[in-house]
Write an enzyme that holds these catalytic residues in place. Structure first.
Site, PDB file in Angstrom:
ATOM      1  N   GLU A  99      77.183  28.667 -72.371  1.00 58.49           N
ATOM      2  CA  GLU A  99      76.806  27.435 -72.486  1.00 58.49           C
ATOM      3  C   GLU A  99      78.174  26.669 -72.876  1.00 58.49           C
ATOM      4  O   GLU A  99      78.664  26.892 -73.843  1.00 58.49           O
ATOM      5  CB  GLU A  99      75.849  27.199 -73.773  1.00 58.49           C
ATOM      6  CG  GLU A  99      74.619  27.693 -73.684  1.00 58.49           C
ATOM      7  CD  GLU A  99      73.598  26.971 -72.502  1.00 58.49           C
ATOM      8  OE1 GLU A  99      74.156  25.982 -72.290  1.00 58.49           O
ATOM      9  OE2 GLU A  99      72.934  27.525 -72.163  1.00 58.49           O
ATOM     10  N   GLY A 102      85.679  38.377 -80.820  1.00 58.48           N
ATOM     11  CA  GLY A 102      84.606  37.907 -79.772  1.00 58.48           C
ATOM     12  C   GLY A 102      84.909  38.742 -78.592  1.00 58.48           C
ATOM     13  O   GLY A 102      84.089  39.084 -77.911  1.00 58.48           O
ATOM     14  N   CYS A 134      78.414  18.865 -77.212  1.00 62.63           N
ATOM     15  CA  CYS A 134      78.681  19.170 -75.859  1.00 62.63           C
ATOM     16  C   CYS A 134      77.780  18.305 -75.024  1.00 62.63           C
ATOM     17  O   CYS A 134      78.478  17.830 -73.811  1.00 62.63           O
ATOM     18  CB  CYS A 134      78.485  20.702 -75.641  1.00 62.63           C
ATOM     19  SG  CYS A 134      76.527  20.862 -76.045  1.00 62.63           S
ATOM     20  N   GLU A 168      87.101  16.863 -71.692  1.00 66.90           N
ATOM     21  CA  GLU A 168      86.322  16.882 -72.935  1.00 66.90           C
ATOM     22  C   GLU A 168      87.277  16.539 -74.080  1.00 66.90           C
ATOM     23  O   GLU A 168      87.952  17.354 -74.203  1.00 66.90           O
ATOM     24  CB  GLU A 168      85.575  18.264 -72.874  1.00 66.90           C
ATOM     25  CG  GLU A 168      84.601  18.108 -74.085  1.00 66.90           C
ATOM     26  CD  GLU A 168      83.840  19.414 -74.351  1.00 66.90           C
ATOM     27  OE1 GLU A 168      84.550  20.493 -74.235  1.00 66.90           O
ATOM     28  OE2 GLU A 168      82.557  19.480 -74.265  1.00 66.90           O
ATOM     29  N   LYS A 208      78.678  36.637 -83.867  1.00 68.14           N
ATOM     30  CA  LYS A 208      80.039  36.394 -84.382  1.00 68.14           C
ATOM     31  C   LYS A 208      80.416  34.773 -84.348  1.00 68.14           C
ATOM     32  O   LYS A 208      80.375  33.898 -83.399  1.00 68.14           O
ATOM     33  CB  LYS A 208      81.173  36.924 -83.494  1.00 68.14           C
ATOM     34  CG  LYS A 208      82.524  37.063 -84.206  1.00 68.14           C
ATOM     35  CD  LYS A 208      83.717  36.629 -83.391  1.00 68.14           C
ATOM     36  CE  LYS A 208      84.006  35.239 -82.810  1.00 68.14           C
ATOM     37  NZ  LYS A 208      84.310  34.347 -83.876  1.00 68.14           N
TER      38      LYS A 208
END
Ligand code: NAD
Length: 493
Positions: free
Chosen positions: A264, A226, A298, A397, A188
């Protein structure tokens, strides 16, 4: 098998891949937008919950009712066939990938396209060379002599959920090892980059021998597809890449069925400059790294830690380097910083730039939309100084071409600042003295470290994070092993 062109349907849309068939989505289609031009470039199939249910069913049947998981040589054949077919289409895929992802073209010769396709060969080789059985010899527990053997077996049906920033890299880093290990997969992809996955699905269906149901691809704007993979008891493992917030939801959703979750997640990696480093080379590399693909990686180093006494010089060197890397058309040769993926992502980055100013930060260069780009979701390469590591822009982030420079008072202080983060994905150190460099490498709690510009990215190198950057490792033998179960077998002698 014939070699088809990577064409779209006549209505300029892609399809789902379910049970070996290319089919339109039950929910119609959704728009694919070029982030560099803001133009709608076509449509993707809008998969629904019913489509996802059919995909899970197909993957379950392919795993339970075929010899896919036991036929190592056939899996290696299919993976090599897919690699070769995709490489033959590399130029068409390159054009569509740059249009959909907005990534600079130069990256498609590496991790944005050709690298991960080529790496399918590494996983094909592993399917054949892996030690599927291990002889543990004889032992006499409870006085009875037994011969013991370990057998590695595919874990089963894998739900692979991926983000938009390096779609091919992340899609193949999941489906490559999962298929090589003998699993069946439902992929997905992110709603922002459906074509990168769907076009691979078309090649799989039309140009390879993958049996029906072994690999299924469901594109959709609905994030809950998901979640459906996470909760469905027919799925044995979730392999997820995305934000740490979504990672938490994935883990919680998977908990009732106790399926394995492999995550991850995000990062806020530190680039540490020691006082014996070549400051100019280090600052140039830090600038280049954070603007590459507009900072949408990332593992990109987004905090630059420099010796306090060099702060002024480091700011000058870094901002000059960033000023020379302007955000520009990703199709233009030489562009390093393309657009952000969407208007939503640009707003998010702009919100962080406002926050930096509110917290007393100084925008040394950049700080907004480039004046020379009328269209596209661009943000100028930006350097922020005047804040310490506790500032939100140094802790959270941002996922844009934004670097925060923070002074340190020696090697141990630099390590402590690097570790003062909820994340632990990657990092870099620049210096001269090998003992001091090694002490930093040992001290920083992250999954990867680059020394003096060293590049760890490769098919055989496991990638992943400490702390809230994730659980497990992707790629390498460690990444392959994530998709395996171990069965211990004992027979009396
Ligand atoms: P995201 O977390 O918003 O979405 C990732 C994927 O999860 C998408 O396919 C999305 O549809 C799906 N999703 C959303 N909600 C879900 C839910 N409740 N249950 C299951 N699936 C759900 O991430 P993004 O914005 O697409 O990507 C950017 C993020 O990805 C950044 O945080 C970045 O650091 C991270 N990332 C990590 C790595 C790594 O390897 N560590 C690599 C690339 C990107």
């Amino acid at each position: 098998m014939t070699r088809a062109s990577i064409s779209l349907r006549p209505d300029n849309a892609t399809d789902l891949l379910i049970d070996g068939k290319l089919i339109p989505g039950s929910g119609g289609t959704f728009e694919v937008v070029n982030p560099a031009t803001e133009e709608v470039i076509g449509q993707a199939a809008e998969g629904t919950s019913a489509d996802m249910d059919a995909a899970i069913d197909a993957a379950r049947r392919a795993f339970d009712q075929t010899d896919w998981s036991r036929n190592h040589a056939f899996r290696a054949h299919c993976l090599r066939q897919l690699r070769d077919a995709l490489l033959a289409h590399a130029d068409e895929l390159r054009e569509l990938t740059v249009a959909e992802v907005g990534c600079p073209t130069f990256l498609t010769h590496g991790p944005q396209l050709v690298g991960p396709i080529t790496d399918l060969g590494y996983f094909a080789d592993l399917a054949e060379s892996y030690s599927w059985t291990t002889d543990l010899g004889e032992a006499s527990p409870m006085g009875i002599k037994n011969r013991r053997e370990l057998r590695a077996e595919a874990i089963g049906v894998v739900g692979a959920i991926t983000p938009w920033n390096f779609p091919h890299q992340i899609n193949f880093a999941k489906i490559g090892p999962a298929l090589a290990a003998g699993c069946t997969v439902i992929l997905k992809p992110a709603p922002d980059t459906p074509w990168c996955a769907a076009l691979v699905g078309k090649v799989i269906a039309e140009e390879t021998d993958f049996p029906p149901g072994v690999i299924n691809i469901v594109t959709s704007t609905d994030h809950l597809l998901g979640a459906q993979l996470c909760t469905d008891p027919r799925v044995d493992l979730i392999s997820f890449t995305g934000s740490t917030d979504t990672g938490r939801k994935v883990m919680a959703a998977a908990a009732p069925t106790l399926k394995k979750v492999f995550l991850e997640l995000g990062g806020k990696s530190a680039f540490i400059v020691l006082d014996d480093a070549d400051l100019g080379a280090a600052c140039s590399m830090a600038a280049f790294s954070v603007v590459t693909h507009a900072g949408q990686g990332c593992a990109i180093t987004t905090r630059l830690l420099v010796p306090r006494e060099t702060l002024g010089a480091a700011v000058e060197l870094t901002k000059n380097a960033m000023a020379g890397l302007a955000a520009a058309d990703p199709t233009r040769p030489g562009t390093v910083c393309g657009p952000l993926i969407s208007a939503r992502q640009r707003e998010r980055v702009e919100e962080y730039l406002r926050l930096a100013r509110d917290e007393g930060g100084v925008i040394e260069v950049g700080g907004g939309r480039p004046a020379d780009q009328e269209k596209g979701f661009f943000i100028e390469p930006t350097l922020i100084s005047g804040l310490d590591n506790s500032a939100r822009v140094a802790q959270e982030e941002i996922f844009g071409p934004v670097l925060v420079i923070v002074p340190h008072d020696g090697d141990q202080d630099a390590i402590d600042i690097a570790n003062d983060s909820p994340y632990g994905l990657s990092g870099a150190v620049w210096g001269t003295d090998p003992d001091r460099i090694n002490a930093v490498v040992d001290g920083v709690r992250t999954g990867t470290m680059g020394v003096n510009g060293g590049i760890w990215y490769s098919a055989d190198v496991p990638f992943g994070g400490y702390k809230q950057s994730g659980i497990g490792r992707e790629m390498g033998v460690a990444g392959f092993s994530e998709y395996l179960e171990i069965k211990a077998v004992a027979t009396p002698v």
